[in-house]
Structures are given as structure tokens and as C-alpha cells.
Design a protein around this motif. Sequence first.
Motif: not given
Length: 797
Positions: A762-776
Motif C-alpha cells: 500500500s505504499s507503492v505509487s500507481p503506474p505513471s502513465p496509467l495508460c499509454t493507449n489514449p482511448a483506453a
Amino acid sequence: MASRANDYSPLPLAHEDNAPTSLYNAPRSQGPSGSSFSIPAVDRDGAPYTDEIGIPLGAQPRFLGQALYDDANADVRTSIATSHNMYPSSGRVSASTEDSIYNPYADGSYHDEPGFFVGEQPMRRSNKRRSAYASSKSRRKKRIFLGVGALILVLVVIGIVLYFTVFKKKSTSGNSGSSNTSSSNNTGSSPQSKVAIVTGGDGSTVTAEDGTTFTYTNPYGGNWYWDINDPFNNGARAQSWSPGLNETFNFGVDKIRGVNIGGWLVTEPFIVPGLYQTVQASAPSDIQVVDEHTLLQAGGQSALEDHYKTFITEQDFMQIAAAGLNFVRIPLGYWAIEVLDGEGFLPKTSWTYFLKAIQWARKYGLRINLDLHALPGSQNGWNHSGRLGSYNVLFGPMGIANAQRSLDYVRILAEFISQPEYKDIVVMFGITNEPQGTAITQNVLARYYLQAYNNVRLASGIGQGNGPFVSLHDGFLGTAQWKGFLPNSDRVSLDMHPYLCFQGQSADPITQRKDQPCDAWGAEFNNTMTSFGFVVAGEFSNAVVDCGLYVNGVGLGTRFEGTYHLDGDHPNLGDCATDWLDWEHWNDTTKAAYKTFAKSSMDALQNWFFWTWKIGNSTAGRVEAPHWSYQLGLQEGWMPTDPREAVGQCGNKSPFNGPLSAWQTGGAGAGAIPTDVSNALAWPPPSIVFAGGVTSPANALPTYAPAGSPMTLPGPAITPASGEPSATKSVDVGSGWANVHDTAGMMQPLQGCSYLDPWIGSSVSPPSPLCTNPAAARAAAMAESAPVVTERPLARR
């Protein structure tokens, strides 16, 4: 979804309420004399009636069944017509569980079936001797034939009327009688099938699923029931005072007196220490076996499967009913449904054993509280969630995604247990065991609970008692925090786990603490039944200190001895082994004190499940956590043999005796949750908490999309026990999906988006960028940026 097999009607039972408990012990048939319904010895011309070979028929009865009803004192016996049974051809029959008993149909004598054969010849009312007379007597012969014909017609009419108005009616009445047969294709000449005993009471012999036999011991008026041709028959009853499975259990009035079957389908080191110690002994040096995940990492797959087969058996279910208990709570891990790549659990195997549990519970009259005990990512970080460490459901970077998967698993299980074949056995559903509500926050947990509740009700339908009670754990927030939660919700109960042993430790002996549960819990549970609704103690034990092998986890020590440090330092108050665990040498005073403590707990909690039924031996060959084993307490005398002894132990002069409000039991108004409540608890939450109290908006976290096909769980394979008659009917075990209108897809990863390991922490940051597919990315943002109101579930159609 799988198609269903052909349906069938259950075979009628040949019994009455006062019938013998086995067709093997039917009394001998009456003799042929003394009946008011008999054939005269001679005709009107004085000529005797004879059989096919010229022997006078005498006063042979033409339908003995009527005589049985004319004479109330007559010896009743079961006829072939009424029982549809087929008997062996010898004069005696035998069963594996009974002595040989006389068979009145095997000696070639009279039978009350039209066309029944004697030897190789059919029994007929003819007179060949008179056919040899001279033609001068043809008119007399004609009268004789007419008279015989009229007599036969009368016999047929009487037989048909009695069969359909008396015997057939009796053969089809009731479900809780003595026995049944595996076939009814009696041709009259060569009886073939043995009788299959399908029910019995105290002292009867049971054939287990594996073909072994044992004596059913239940002094409390219960009965078992199992018929392979009618495997979903609910004719069993746990005790005389508990409603049978084919009767309504009135929650809030009828008391839940239950036990957990912990450590079986979700293992825990302190419940099955021998399993963990054995696997650890051959594990690689870099693996410490502390939970089910590491057990499998260490190569324990075959050991785990052997554990499933042997730790809990059918006899345990019989013993639970014989202990005066009427419910079992069965923990199940999400891996019973599926396991994704790399998660390391044994997929789907435990589900096959849960199906056995349903069959055994049905056989012995027990109801089930299904407890979803372990979620992907872990909801509490404890070893009994499958993996010791961090918790990642509704918390941390994978908190939403793990919750989405968990809600899918709630839905899949709800669809299965809401089917007609299972809904009367699995009557409660604990949707998540012990989530860390204090860290997750009540607001986030409440939103998850409402969505899970809606998933269950979508499967089962609102109102009219459809589907299971939805059991919500309090998340360690306390009963007061849930007062007024989900008003008008349809059959929701609060699940509390009151333990004394994990609180402040004391060196006071059990003799000074036997009344402590009354003071600690009695008033709280009584008040909550009024302020919230139905509240159940899903877990409690006889432990007052945390002594016991692995009770806190492998190698973590105990608070009592001052060696457990995960929640601060604790003083050393003594030695667990000598002060608390030497149960083999407890004297009568100590045992009596533990029994009083157990009864105080039961009376204070009112509706409860003891944790747990059985503690396995360590490799030292003994139970090393005795306070947690109901079975051991019964054997050694420190648990009450009849849990009703607990009533009044706390001196409560006004316990809650029900009934619950109508909407709490599926009656009027059930499911009509106010709109403002639903709006305030819309799913998903706008944000969730990380370690250290940091919050993150939900739309910045990995989430799944409902793009997958719904999964269905398989039903059981219905097979006869070794040596028992085979089934003669096809069986519909259900498709796995109760509501065909529930068609939403299962949650799956979005293409082009990033995801972390479900147990990342619970101390890890979320992925960045979250999504590489703009539509998604846009779709995910739109889906998660604003909470939506969950639609009201559809009634089952």
C-alpha cells in the motif's frame, strides 16, 4: 453457461409415519385365511374351484390389502404394490448393516399382485377340470365361465380402486420415512435390485460417500437423509428442535448454534500445524512456510490435496449435528474460482470439496454460512487470507482493481448458491472476512458492501426470502458504527468476531474468568439486534490468552510470554506450555470452568459460530492449541454436549427473541433502500487511502473493465458409494447461474493500461502513465471520474 440435464420427479417413498425404518424389517404377511374377501371353496353347482393343475383353491384371499384396513389390529406388511420394491429370490434377504430377515415374497406362496407368478406359472382363476365335462352340460359350463369372468372383473375393479385410492396414495406420501429402492421395473419373475436405505435416526447405519459404513449417533432426534435418485431432497434434520431443511429457518427466532470448519479449504498454520511442519521439513532453505502461498511455493501441492481429502470427512458433519449444532460456517478462498498467472494458489480444487460439504450438510440436516475468506491482494494481510503481509483490497494502488475482482467472485458464488438446488442449504453468505476497516475507512468499505449486496440480490432476487442472508463483517469498527446502515435492505446481517485472547493479557486462571463473556458482549449483542438488525458472532473461542502453537503466526511468539512485538511490547506473564496448554492434565475444576466460559459466550452472543471444529495434531502428535477445538472439548469434557445448556447462563432476563422486522427477513419493504442512501454510497469510491493516510483519486489508479465472459461454477458429480445401488435417474445439478438476466461481463485489464502485482503493498505509487493507449485512458477516466449509482437489482425471473 452450461445447459441443464433433464429434470425428473423423485421416487415416492414407501412409508407411513408409523412404518418400520427399513423395508428389510417388514413384518411377515398374514396367512390366507380369515379374510372377509375370499374365493368360495365351490361354485354354485358344488364343483370346487381349482388352479392350473387341478388343486382346489380353497378360501384363498383375493385382495388381502382390504383385510388389513378392516382389522386395525392386523399385522401390517408392505406389499409389492405399495412399495414398488424388488426382493431377492431367496427366502431371506440381507444387508450389510442388518441381520438376515424373512422375505415373505420369496417362497412361491400367495402374492397380492394381479398376474404375479408362482414358480414358472402365472396365478390365474381358471378351472380346466370343468372344461373336460361332456357337451350336454354346456349351459352349466357357460354359466360357470360367466360367473368366473364376472368374479375376475370384480377382483380387477376392486384391485384398481384400492391401489389408486389407498396403496398408491400411501406409497407417495411423505419424505422422511424409512427407505426407498433404486428401481421399480419389477416384471414379477426375477426380482433384481437390493433395497437402498435412504434415511435413519439414532443408531442407524450410514453408508458414507466413500463406501465405508458407520453408526449414526444423534441423541437429539435428528435424522440423516440421502437418496442418490433424489440427491437434492432436503429431508434431513439436525435435531428435533432445529427446523428441518425442508422447513423455514426463522432468523431472529430460531437460534444459530454453529461451528466453523476452519483450516480445511483455507489453511492456517495453527489449525493444521502438522501439514505446515511436514512441508517445511522438505522446503528449500530460502522458503519459510507461513501461509498457503508459501506452502505451495515449497512444493506442498500434493500435501494440500491430501489435506483436503482427510482433514474433514463426512463423519465430521454427522458429529457436528450430533453435538447439537445446526449450522456450519465454511471459509473459502477466491482460488476456488480462478487463479491468474503468477498468483501461486491451487486453482479450483477446493471448490470440489466445498461441493462435498454441501452434500454432507444436506445429508445431516445442517445449514451453511459460506464465508469468502480470502480475496486477491488480501483484505487484511493475515496468513488466513492466503498470503501474509500487506493488504491491498480497497487500499493502496491496486485497491480498486482487487475490489473489482472480488466483487466478481461475490457475484459468481451468489449465482451458484442462489440456484434452487442449493439455496436451502447455503442460506448465509459472508461476502468478505475481516477486512481492515479501520485503515480502509468505513465510507469506502460501506460502498463496497452495498455493491456486493447488490450483486447477491441481482443473482437471487429481492424479497420473499430469495437467496441467502448477506453477512457483513464489522471491519473491526464496532457495532455502534453500523447502526442504521442500509435501511430496508433485504436480509442483511452484521458479522462480529469477539475474541478476548488478542486483547490485554492476564495471568488470572480460567476459574476467575468464566463469566467474562457475559459482561463483555451480552448487552452489546442484545442492543444491536434492535438498533441494527440481525447480528451473528461469526467467530469466537475458548481462548482468554494468545497461547497456542502458531496462534499468532509461525514464529511470531505470544503476548502472554512477551515474545510478540508486532503491536508493541508485552510483559512476560508466565509459561504457555504449563499454564495454559497442558490440557491432558486439566482437572475437573478446570474443565468445568472452561465449560462455563463456553456457555457464557454462547448465551451472551445468542447466534454464533465457534472457531473452530477441529485443531489438527502437530508433528509431536498432539493438539497444541486446545482452546480452539470444539471437537476436542467435547471429547475431553470442557464443551457442553448440548448447547441449549447455555440458555440463561448470563442471567439475561430479556434476550432478543425476535421477530426481526419484515424487511430484515425478506418480507414487506425488503430491498427498498432509500435513494439518498444509495446515492451517498455509490460505487466506486471517489478516492481510497494508501499507507500513511495518503489518499489518491480512484481515476488515477489501475482499474479493470467488464469485458470478460461471466464464469460459472460446476455442480457436483452424483455418484453412488461403493457397493450401493446406482442411480436410475438423470440429475440436474444446476447450470451454475441463477439469474439468466445477469449478463454483465467480468472485469478484465484494459488494453494499453498498466497494472501492478495484486500484493504490491500500500505504499507503492500507481503506474505513471496509467495508460499509454489514449482511448483506453479516456475510457478509464470517464468510467472512474465520477461515482455512479448502482442499479437496483432485478427480481429473479
